[in-house]
Design a protein around this motif. Structure first.
Motif, short mmCIF file in Angstrom:
data_model
loop_
_atom_site.label_atom_id
_atom_site.label_comp_id
_atom_site.label_asym_id
_atom_site.label_seq_id
_atom_site.Cartn_x
_atom_site.Cartn_y
_atom_site.Cartn_z
N ILE A 34 0.85 -1.20 0.00
CA ILE A 34 0.00 0.00 0.00
C ILE A 34 0.89 1.25 0.00
O ILE A 34 0.67 2.19 -0.75
CB ILE A 34 -0.94 -0.01 1.23
CG1 ILE A 34 -1.96 -1.14 1.14
CG2 ILE A 34 -1.68 1.34 1.36
CD1 ILE A 34 -2.79 -1.37 2.38
N ARG A 54 2.51 1.69 -3.41
CA ARG A 54 1.55 2.25 -4.38
C ARG A 54 1.44 3.76 -4.19
O ARG A 54 1.44 4.53 -5.14
CB ARG A 54 0.16 1.62 -4.19
CG ARG A 54 -0.01 0.29 -4.87
CD ARG A 54 -1.49 -0.03 -5.08
NE ARG A 54 -2.26 -0.04 -3.86
CZ ARG A 54 -2.54 -1.13 -3.15
NH1 ARG A 54 -2.09 -2.31 -3.55
NH2 ARG A 54 -3.26 -1.05 -2.06
N MET A 55 1.31 4.14 -2.91
CA MET A 55 1.12 5.56 -2.60
C MET A 55 2.29 6.40 -3.15
O MET A 55 2.09 7.49 -3.67
CB MET A 55 1.01 5.73 -1.09
CG MET A 55 0.91 7.16 -0.62
SD MET A 55 0.85 7.25 1.17
CE MET A 55 2.51 6.85 1.63
N LEU A 70 -1.06 12.15 2.79
CA LEU A 70 -0.70 10.80 3.26
C LEU A 70 0.83 10.66 3.33
O LEU A 70 1.37 9.98 4.20
CB LEU A 70 -1.26 9.72 2.32
CG LEU A 70 -2.78 9.45 2.33
CD1 LEU A 70 -3.14 8.39 1.30
CD2 LEU A 70 -3.26 9.01 3.71
N LEU A 73 -9.59 4.07 -1.60
CA LEU A 73 -8.68 4.69 -0.63
C LEU A 73 -7.45 3.81 -0.40
O LEU A 73 -6.32 4.31 -0.35
CB LEU A 73 -9.41 4.95 0.70
CG LEU A 73 -10.43 6.09 0.66
CD1 LEU A 73 -11.29 6.09 1.91
CD2 LEU A 73 -9.72 7.44 0.50
N VAL A 74 -7.69 2.51 -0.28
CA VAL A 74 -6.55 1.61 -0.06
C VAL A 74 -5.72 1.53 -1.34
O VAL A 74 -4.49 1.50 -1.29
CB VAL A 74 -7.04 0.21 0.40
CG1 VAL A 74 -5.87 -0.76 0.52
CG2 VAL A 74 -7.76 0.33 1.75
N GLY A 78 -3.40 4.41 -1.68
CA GLY A 78 -2.30 4.46 -0.72
C GLY A 78 -2.66 4.69 0.74
O GLY A 78 -1.78 4.91 1.56
N MET A 79 -3.93 4.64 1.06
CA MET A 79 -4.26 4.81 2.48
C MET A 79 -4.13 3.45 3.18
O MET A 79 -4.72 2.47 2.75
CB MET A 79 -5.69 5.34 2.65
CG MET A 79 -6.06 5.53 4.11
SD MET A 79 -7.72 6.16 4.33
CE MET A 79 -7.41 7.90 4.30
N GLN A 80 -3.35 3.46 4.26
CA GLN A 80 -3.19 2.21 5.01
C GLN A 80 -4.52 1.83 5.65
O GLN A 80 -5.30 2.70 6.05
CB GLN A 80 -2.13 2.38 6.11
CG GLN A 80 -0.71 2.50 5.61
CD GLN A 80 -0.15 1.20 5.01
OE1 GLN A 80 -0.75 0.13 5.17
NE2 GLN A 80 0.96 1.31 4.32
#
Lengths: 228, 473
Positions: A80, A83-84, A112, B367-368, B371-373
C-alpha cells in the motif's frame, strides 16, 4: 530509463470450474515518460494487467518490478505504501472522495505522504490549474461534471509525482468533448511531468494519441507497437 | 489525525437524514435511560430517607444477638454519657434510645399480643415523632349524627362523611383528602366537621408512666384516653413483667397492621416494667448522609466508644435486609429494562453501520488502492462511529440534565392511592430525581461500549478488504 518491468507474468483465476488464464506469459518493459495504450477486446485481460501492474492484484507467476522493487516480495502494508509513493491511479468511474473538495482530493496523497503544507498547496494549485480547474478548487465532486471529476482524478494521480499513472478506461464515461480535453491535458502532463501514462482503453482517440500501443488477446500480448 | 477527524466528520454528514435518525435513537435511549434511572434512584433515596431517618436510623447500636432474637434479655447498658459520646462522633446528627419487645395487652374482656415500643419522647421527635401521629379527629357514628342533625353540612357532604365513619385522623389534611371536598366546600364546612370530631389527646411526658395506644388497638381493647390497659410480658431473664398503665393518648399509625398492635411508653417506664434498669435494646443514630464513607466512618467511630463487647453497630442495610433486597430487585429490573432499551438501540446503530459498509465498500477500495493504510481507514471509521455516538450522547445528556435538576428541586407529586398510602405512612408523597452521580456518567460508558461493539464489524470488513473486489463492488 526503465520504470516498470514485467517478466513472464501469468494470472490464472481458479474460482470457476474452468481456470481462466486472464494474463498469459506477459513480459513488458516501460520507460520513463511513455504514453502507452493497452488495447484489446473485452475479456482480453487489459484491466487484469493494469491491476497487476498497480499492485492491486498479485500474479499467479512471474515478476513485476517497479524501479527495482519486486511487488511480490512486499507485505500488504508495504505494498500500500509503495503504491502511494510510486503509482497514480485514474479510475473509469473517477472515484474521488466525495466528502473532500477538488483541492483536498488532489492533496490527499500528498498529505498521506506528509508533504509540508506549503508545498502541498503549491503543487495542488499547479495541477488544478494545469487540468483547467483552478476556479473550482473548493467544489466537491458532486458539484463537478464527469469530465471535471476525471480531470481532478488525473491531478490527484499526478500529485505526488509517481513513477507512472495507470488509467483504466479513463474516457469511457465522458462525452467526446470532455474526453478530448482530458486526453490533451494528460498528454501535456506526460510531457511536462515526465511521468509514464499507461491506459487500458477501447477509445480510438486515446489509441491515436498513444506513443505506444500494446494489444492483448486472451491474456497474451499479440502486438507492441511503438510510434515515432 | 486532524485530517482523519475532518474526513470522519464530513462522512457523517454525507447522509444527513440517516445520521440524524441514528443520533436521535442514541439521544432518546440516553434521555430515557437517564431519566428512568434518575427517578428510580431518587425514589429509593427518598424511601430510604423516609424510612431510615424516621425509624431505624442509618446506624443502630444493638446487642449482638438482638436482631435474631429481639428480647429484652439482649438489652445493653445505656447512659447519657454514651448518648453524648455518640452524638459527638463525626457526621452523627441525632440519636434515639429505644426498648422494643412484645407483651399481652388487656382491658376488660379483651386481650391481644402487641408490640411495645419504649422511647425518649424528646429524642424520638427527631425520628418517628409519634406526637405528630396523635389522633386529632375521630368520625364516630355519634359525631356523624351530631353533624348531620345540626344541618351544618349539605346532604351530599354528609354522604361522604358517612363513608368514613369509624376513621381517625392525625391531621386535617388527611381528613380533607379522604372526604375529597372541593376547596370551596372545604372552606365552608371543614371547620364544622373538625369542631365536632376533635379529640382532646395527650402525649407522654419525659418520665411518664402512661402509654400511647394505636387507634385500631384502642378500638379493639375498647379503651380511650384516661382508661387503663394491663400489660403482661416476660421481663429480663425470665422475670414476669406486669403492670397497669393509663392511656395518655391515641395514635394513628399509617400501616394498618402496626395500627392494630402498637403501644408506646417512655423508656423509664419500660425499664421498670421489664426490670432492665439502665438498659435499652437499641440506640438509633441518624447521620448527615447515607454514603458508604459516611456510614463506615461513623460506624467505626461509634464502635470505638462501645466498651460492652456484646454490642455492635449495625447499618440500616444490616437491619433491613428485606428492604435492601427489594431495592436491589427493583433496581435489577430497572437495569434490565435499560439493557433492553440499549439492546434495541444497538441494532439501530448496527443497521447504520451495515448500510455504511454496503455503500462505501468501493470507496474503501479506492482509498486503499491510492495508498491509504487500512489502519488509517479503520481510524477514520472509528472516529465516525464515535462521533455518531457522541452526537446522540451529548444531546441526550444535555437535555436530560435540566430535567433532572428541575425534578430534583420540584419532585413529581404522587397522587391517587399511592400518594395517599405514602402520606399515611408519614412520607412525602413525592418522587424526586436523583442528583447526578455514577448512573449519569455510566451512560457515556454504555454508549461508548455500544459504539465500539458496532464498530467491530466495519473494522473487520476493512481488515479483510480485498481491493480488487472492493473496486468491483
Amino acid at each position: 530509463m526503465k520504470v516498470l518491468e514485467l517478466k513472464k507474468v501469468n494470472k490464472i483465476y481458479d474460482g470457476s470450474e474452468v481456470p481462466v488464464h486472464a494474463v498469459n506469459d506477459v513480459s513488458l518493459d516501460f520507460d520513463e515518460a511513455e504514453f502507452v495504450a493497452i488495447v484489446g477486446p473485452s475479456g482480453s485481460g487489459k484491466t487484469t494487467l493494469l491491476n497487476l501492474i498497480g499492485g492491486l492484484d498479485m500474479p499467479s507467476s512471474g515478476e513485476i518490478i517497479i524501479d527495482g522493487t519486486n511487488l511480490s516480495k512486499l507485505k500488504s502494508s508495504q505494498l500500500i505504501d509503495f503504491r502511494m509513493r510510486n503509482i497514480g491511479f485514474v479510475f473509469q468511474a473517477y472515484n474521488l472522495i466525495p466528502v473532500l473538495t477538488a483541492k483536498e482530493n488532489v492533496e490527499f496523497i500528498m498529505s498521506l505522504q506528509k508533504w509540508p503544507r506549503k508545498e502541498r498547496d503549491e503543487r495542488t494549485l499547479e495541477l488544478l490549474n494545469a487540468v483547467g480547474l483552478g476556479d473550482r478548487i473548493n467544489s466537491r465532486p458532486s458539484k463537478l461534471s464527469g469530465g471535471q471529476q476525471q480531470r481532478v482524478a488525473v491531478a490527484r494521480a499526478l500529485a505526488s509525482r509517481p513513477k507512472f499513472v495507470l488509467a483504466d478506461e479513463p474516457t469511457a464515461n465522458l462525452d467526446s468533448k470532455s474526453a478530448t480535453t482530458l486526453l490533451g491535458i494528460m498528454e501535456t502532463l506526460n510531457h511536462g511531468e515526465k511521468i509514464t501514462f499507461i491506459f487500458s482503453t477501447h477509445d480510438p482517440r486515446v489509441v491515436k494519441m498513444a506513443h505506444r500501443v500494446i494489444t492483448l488477446e486472451d491474456g497474451r500480448v499479440i502486438s507492441d507497437d511503438v510510434r515515432e | 489525525m486532524k485530517d482523519d477527524f475532518k474526513i470522519a466528520w464530513r462522512n457523517l454528514w454525507r447522509n444527513k437524514r440517516r445520521t440524524m435518525i441514528t443520533s436521535a435513537s442514541v439521544f432518546f435511549a440516553v434521555f430515557f435511560a437517564v431519566i428512568m434511572r434518575s427517578v428510580q434512584l431518587g425514589s429509593y433515596d427518598r424511601m430510604i430517607m423516609n424510612f431510615i431517618e424516621s425509624y431505624t436510623g442509618y446506624l443502630q447500636v444493638q446487642h449482638v444477638k438482638y436482631q435474631d432474637n429481639p428480647s429484652v434479655d439482649y438489652s445493653f447498658v445505656y447512659s447519657d454519657s454514651l448518648d453524648r459520646a455518640v452524638e459527638g462522633v463525626k457526621d452523627v446528627v441525632s440519636v434515639a434510645p429505644r426498648i422494643e419487645s412484645f407483651v399481652l395487652a388487656s382491658s376488660g374482656a379483651q386481650t391481644k399480643g402487641v408490640a411495645l415500643l419504649a422511647i425518649d419522647p424528646a429524642k424520638e421527635k427527631k425520628f418517628s415523632n409519634p406526637e405528630n401521629k396523635l389522633v386529632k379527629y375521630t368520625i364516630t357514628s355519634d359525631v356523624f349524627d351530631k353533624i348531620k342533625s345540626s344541618r351544618a353540612i349539605p346532604e351530599e357532604i354528609a354522604d361522604k362523611l358517612e363513608m368514613i365513619v369509624g376513621s381517625s385522623y392525625s391531621s386535617r389534611a388527611r381528613l380533607e383528602l379522604d372526604l375529597g371536598l372541593s376547596s370551596s366546600d372545604n372552606d365552608l364546612y371543614m371547620d364544622n366537621i373538625l369542631r365536632a370530631s376533635a379529640v382532646p389527646n395527650g402525649f407522654l411526658a419525659e418520665n411518664d408512666e402512661g402509654v400511647l395506644v394505636s387507634s385500631r388497638l384502642a378500638g379493639f381493647l375498647k379503651v380511650s384516653i384516661g382508661d387503663t390497659v394491663i400489660l403482661l410480658g416476660q421481663g429480663y431473664h425470665g422475670s414476669s413483667a406486669a403492670g397497669i398503665f393509663a392511656v395518655r393518648g391515641i395514635i394513628k399509625m399509617p400501616v394498618a397492621d402496626i395500627d392494630s398492635k402498637l403501644i408506646i411508653m417512655t423508656i423509664p417506664a419500660a425499664q421498670k416494667f421489664f426490670d432492665v434498669t439502665g438498659k435499652i435494646t437499641s440506640l438509633s443514630v441518624n447521620l448527615t448522609g447515607k454514603s458508604k464513607r459516611t456510614m463506615s466512618g461513623a460506624q467505626a467511630g461509634i464502635g470505638k466508644l462501645l466498651t460492652d463487647k456484646s454490642t455492635v453497630v449495625k447499618t440500616w442495610e444490616d437491619l433491613n435486609p428485606v428492604m435492601v433486597q427489594q431495592i436491589q430487585g427493583d433496581s435489577q429490573t430497572g437495569l434490565a429494562t435499560l439493557a433492553m432499551l440499549y439492546f434495541i438501540i444497538f441494532f439501530g446503530i448496527f443497521g447504520t453501520v451495515l448500510m455504511m459498509i454496503a455503500e462505501r465498500t468501493r470507496e474503501f477500495g479506492v482509498l486503499v488502492a491510492i495508498g491509504m493504510q487500512k489502519n488509517r481507514l479503520k481510524r477514520i471509521v472509528t472516529f465516525e462511529m464515535i462521533l455518531l455516538g457522541i452526537l446522540g450522547l451529548a444531546g441526550g445528556m444535555t437535555v436530560s440534565a435540566p430535567v433532572i435538576i428541575y425534578f430534583y428541586f420540584n419532585p413529581i407529586l404522587m397522587k391517587g392511592d399511592i400518594g395517599k398510602m405514602m402520606e399515611d405512612i408519614g412520607w412525602d408523597a413525592v418522587m424526586p430525581t436523583a442528583w447526578f452521580g455514577p448512573y449519569f456518567y455510566w451512560q457515556v460508558i454504555v454508549v461508548f461500549i455500544m459504539v465500539l461493539i458496532a464498530t467491530i464489524y466495519p473494522l473487520r470488513k476493512i481488515t479483510k478488504l480485498k481491493v480488487i473486489e472492493a473496486l468491483r463492488s
